[in-house]
Write an enzyme that holds these catalytic residues in place. Structure first.
Site, PDB file in Angstrom:
ATOM      1  N   ARG A  16       7.032  -4.201  -2.696  1.00  0.00           N
ATOM      2  CA  ARG A  16       6.864  -5.676  -2.805  1.00  0.00           C
ATOM      3  C   ARG A  16       5.531  -6.032  -2.562  1.00  0.00           C
ATOM      4  NH1 ARG A  16       9.136  -6.257   3.598  1.00  0.00           N
ATOM      5  NH2 ARG A  16       7.024  -6.368   4.474  1.00  0.00           N
ATOM      6  N   GLY A  17       5.203  -7.469  -2.671  1.00  0.00           N
ATOM      7  CA  GLY A  17       3.792  -7.879  -2.153  1.00  0.00           C
ATOM      8  C   GLY A  17       2.489  -7.499  -3.256  1.00  0.00           C
ATOM      9  N   ILE A  18       1.722  -7.243  -2.529  1.00  0.00           N
ATOM     10  CA  ILE A  18       0.405  -6.997  -3.204  1.00  0.00           C
ATOM     11  C   ILE A  18       0.456  -5.518  -4.057  1.00  0.00           C
ATOM     12  CG2 ILE A  18      -1.968  -6.339  -3.304  1.00  0.00           C
ATOM     13  CD1 ILE A  18      -2.187  -8.202  -0.791  1.00  0.00           C
ATOM     14  N   ASP A  37       6.995   4.039  -0.976  1.00  0.00           N
ATOM     15  CA  ASP A  37       7.145   3.191   0.164  1.00  0.00           C
ATOM     16  C   ASP A  37       8.083   3.548   1.044  1.00  0.00           C
ATOM     17  OD1 ASP A  37       6.589  -0.365  -0.235  1.00  0.00           O
ATOM     18  OD2 ASP A  37       8.000   0.384   1.331  1.00  0.00           O
ATOM     19  N   ASP A  63       6.549   7.815   4.386  1.00  0.00           N
ATOM     20  CA  ASP A  63       5.794   7.126   5.401  1.00  0.00           C
ATOM     21  C   ASP A  63       4.574   7.725   5.503  1.00  0.00           C
ATOM     22  OD1 ASP A  63       5.087   5.853   7.790  1.00  0.00           O
ATOM     23  OD2 ASP A  63       6.872   6.997   8.754  1.00  0.00           O
ATOM     24  N   ASN A  90      -2.367   1.098  -0.297  1.00  0.00           N
ATOM     25  CA  ASN A  90      -2.311  -0.271   0.083  1.00  0.00           C
ATOM     26  C   ASN A  90      -1.375  -0.364   1.154  1.00  0.00           C
ATOM     27  OD1 ASN A  90      -1.434  -3.405  -0.981  1.00  0.00           O
ATOM     28  ND2 ASN A  90       0.469  -2.259  -1.027  1.00  0.00           N
ATOM     29  N   TYR A 165      -5.595  -5.372  14.038  1.00  0.00           N
ATOM     30  CA  TYR A 165      -5.281  -5.225  12.793  1.00  0.00           C
ATOM     31  C   TYR A 165      -6.732  -5.288  12.145  1.00  0.00           C
ATOM     32  CZ  TYR A 165      -4.128  -6.915   7.985  1.00  0.00           C
ATOM     33  OH  TYR A 165      -4.198  -6.789   6.679  1.00  0.00           O
ATOM     34  N   LYS A 169      -8.679  -2.401   9.615  1.00  0.00           N
ATOM     35  CA  LYS A 169      -9.205  -2.950   8.358  1.00  0.00           C
ATOM     36  C   LYS A 169     -10.657  -2.642   8.184  1.00  0.00           C
ATOM     37  CE  LYS A 169      -5.168  -3.731   6.378  1.00  0.00           C
ATOM     38  NZ  LYS A 169      -4.806  -2.870   5.312  1.00  0.00           N
TER      39      LYS A 169
HETATM   40  N1  LIG Z   1      -0.885 -10.745   2.673  1.00  0.00           N
HETATM   41  C1  LIG Z   1      -2.060 -10.681   3.046  1.00  0.00           C
HETATM   42  O1  LIG Z   1      -2.779 -12.003   3.301  1.00  0.00           O
HETATM   43  C2  LIG Z   1      -3.315  -9.837   3.359  1.00  0.00           C
HETATM   44  C3  LIG Z   1      -4.398  -9.957   3.434  1.00  0.00           C
HETATM   45  C4  LIG Z   1      -5.297  -8.757   3.462  1.00  0.00           C
HETATM   46  C5  LIG Z   1      -4.931  -7.557   3.294  1.00  0.00           C
HETATM   47  N2  LIG Z   1      -3.713  -7.301   3.099  1.00  0.00           N
HETATM   48  C6  LIG Z   1      -3.347  -5.817   2.916  1.00  0.00           C
HETATM   49  O2  LIG Z   1      -2.645  -5.623   1.685  1.00  0.00           O
HETATM   50  C7  LIG Z   1      -1.792  -4.768   1.735  1.00  0.00           C
HETATM   51  C8  LIG Z   1      -0.445  -4.997   1.346  1.00  0.00           C
HETATM   52  O3  LIG Z   1      -0.044  -6.109   1.904  1.00  0.00           O
HETATM   53  P1  LIG Z   1       1.377  -7.276   1.562  1.00  0.00           P
HETATM   54  O4  LIG Z   1       0.807  -8.549   2.101  1.00  0.00           O
HETATM   55  O5  LIG Z   1       1.745  -6.885   0.342  1.00  0.00           O
HETATM   56  O6  LIG Z   1       2.252  -6.710   2.712  1.00  0.00           O
HETATM   57  P2  LIG Z   1       3.521  -6.578   2.830  1.00  0.00           P
HETATM   58  O7  LIG Z   1       4.380  -6.567   3.948  1.00  0.00           O
HETATM   59  O8  LIG Z   1       4.650  -7.460   1.649  1.00  0.00           O
HETATM   60  O9  LIG Z   1       4.174  -5.248   2.007  1.00  0.00           O
HETATM   61  C9  LIG Z   1       3.525  -4.044   2.518  1.00  0.00           C
HETATM   62  C10 LIG Z   1       4.479  -2.865   1.978  1.00  0.00           C
HETATM   63  O10 LIG Z   1       3.980  -1.640   2.591  1.00  0.00           O
HETATM   64  C11 LIG Z   1       5.167  -1.009   3.030  1.00  0.00           C
HETATM   65  N3  LIG Z   1       4.833   0.037   4.214  1.00  0.00           N
HETATM   66  C12 LIG Z   1       4.525  -0.436   5.198  1.00  0.00           C
HETATM   67  N4  LIG Z   1       4.504   0.674   6.145  1.00  0.00           N
HETATM   68  C13 LIG Z   1       4.504   1.709   5.378  1.00  0.00           C
HETATM   69  C14 LIG Z   1       4.560   2.956   5.617  1.00  0.00           C
HETATM   70  N5  LIG Z   1       4.313   3.699   6.979  1.00  0.00           N
HETATM   71  N6  LIG Z   1       4.507   3.816   4.519  1.00  0.00           N
HETATM   72  C15 LIG Z   1       4.749   3.545   3.397  1.00  0.00           C
HETATM   73  N7  LIG Z   1       4.921   2.241   3.016  1.00  0.00           N
HETATM   74  C16 LIG Z   1       4.643   1.271   4.001  1.00  0.00           C
HETATM   75  C17 LIG Z   1       6.165  -2.114   3.312  1.00  0.00           C
HETATM   76  O11 LIG Z   1       7.519  -1.524   2.972  1.00  0.00           O
HETATM   77  C18 LIG Z   1       5.907  -3.091   2.185  1.00  0.00           C
HETATM   78  O12 LIG Z   1       6.648  -2.759   0.881  1.00  0.00           O
HETATM   79  C19 LIG Z   1      -1.737  -4.331   3.444  1.00  0.00           C
HETATM   80  O13 LIG Z   1      -2.447  -3.114   3.537  1.00  0.00           O
HETATM   81  C20 LIG Z   1      -2.317  -5.605   4.221  1.00  0.00           C
HETATM   82  O14 LIG Z   1      -2.892  -5.041   5.502  1.00  0.00           O
HETATM   83  C21 LIG Z   1      -2.743  -8.229   2.858  1.00  0.00           C
END
Ligand SMILES: NC(=O)c1ccc[n+]([C@@H]2O[C@H](COP(=O)([O-])OP(=O)(O)OC[C@H]3O[C@@H](n4cnc5c(N)ncnc54)[C@H](O)[C@@H]3O)[C@@H](O)[C@H]2O)c1
Length: 268
Positions: A16-18, A37, A63, A90, A165, A169
């Site tokens: 999901r997400g990024i 994931d 994980d 990611n 956090y 980062k």
């Molecule tokens: N959303 C934001 O505003 C934002 C801003 C800066 C950086 N980020 C970074 O971007 C990355 C993605 O963020 P997002 O917003 O898409 O988050 P999200 O929570 O929507 O998605 C994170 C994904 O990582 C997976 N995940 C979590 N822990 C895991 C593990 N131990 N092993 C394998 N998979 C795991 C989750 O299942 C999920 O699919 C992250 O590293 C986050 O810190 C996000």
């Protein structure tokens, strides 16, 4: 075909997400994509979407907090596709807490995945890439692979509500620099620092932040996005252009860099 034709990519946290947006874009650009994931069902759905569009993808549950699982993930991806040209670290987590309330468990929750987990996933990917033949793009001797870490602007400027956090980062940015030095000239390592992205992660931040300071749900998000110079929240797709650039031949001479992609929040 796209700019990543014949590339094999691995994206963690891509259900999901990024991560999902980057995986889908890589597939559009012609790459094979290995999707790892914690959430296998979500990862399978992204892989199925790519295959339904004629692409090549496989999903696996991993994980990244467990270095042995990261090593197994890399071995499985290399076994399935023959090599790994691009690894995107990611997967990440966040837990919000005020500085005075932050517990050792909160600290470990953020840092075990975002710093320690990211590092050992990167190490596993780098070991695999070191074993691969060089691939040329016309300039220099060629590369064995490219690693892209997803850090955050929180790693550049401390955040009072995200102390642990932000530290995790900042570690991701530092690991990017150390790894780039250690792995040059055959593997490039760069990072992307997103800003305030409309994903599940920010919905969790908003819930935890507003619960702690009494604002109405949604207000933490609304307050933060008001300050974005580009005038709108960031979407996961806003990150994909930089992710393609850092994966493709146009960035072959770039390593150790961390790029803000955040609509102008941090001008540096
Ligand atoms: N959303 C934001 O505003 C934002 C801003 C800066 C950086 N980020 C970074 O971007 C990355 C993605 O963020 P997002 O917003 O898409 O988050 P999200 O929570 O929507 O998605 C994170 C994904 O990582 C997976 N995940 C979590 N822990 C895991 C593990 N131990 N092993 C394998 N998979 C795991 C989750 O299942 C999920 O699919 C992250 O590293 C986050 O810190 C996000």
């Amino acid at each position: 075909m796209g700019s990543l034709k014949d590339s094999v990519t691995l994206v963690t946290g891509a259900s999901r997400g990024i991560g999902r947006a980057i995986a889908l874009r890589y597939a559009q650009e012609g790459a094979a994509v290995f999707i790892a994931d914690l959430d296998l069902e979500g990862a399978e759905a992204v892989a199925a979407q790519i295959r339904a569009s004629g692409g090549s993808a496989e999903a696996c549950r991993t994980d990244i907090g467990e270095p042995k699982e990261s090593a197994a993930m890399v071995a499985r991806a290399a076994d399935r596709f023959g090599r790994i040209d691009v690894m995107v670290n990611n997967a990440g987590v966040i837990r919000v807490a005020t500085l005075l309330d932050l517990t050792p468990e909160d600290w470990d929750y953020n840092n075990d995945i975002n710093a320690r987990g990211l590092f050992f996933a990167l190490q596993a990917g780098a070991r695999q890439m070191q074993s691969q033949p060089l691939r040329g793009s016309g300039q220099g001797a060629g590369l064995r692979g490219k690693i892209i870490n997803i850090a955050s602007i929180a790693g550049r400027i401390g955040r009072p509500m995200f102390v642990a956090y932000a530290a995790s980062k900042a570690a991701a940015i530092s690991i990017t620099q150390s790894a780039a030095g250690a792995l040059a000239p055959e593997i490039t390592v760069n990072a992307i620092c997103p800003g305030i992205v409309d994903t599940e992660m920010w919905r969790k931040i908003d819930r935890e932040w507003t619960a702690s300071d009494g604002r109405a749900p949604g207000e933490a998000w609304a307050d933060r996005i008001r300050s974005i110079p580009m005038g709108r929240p960031q979407t996961p797709e806003d990150l994909t252009g930089m992710a393609v650039f850092l994966a493709g031949p146009g960035s072959d001479y770039i390593t150790g860099q961390s790029y803000n992609v955040e609509g102008g929040l941090v001008m540096s």
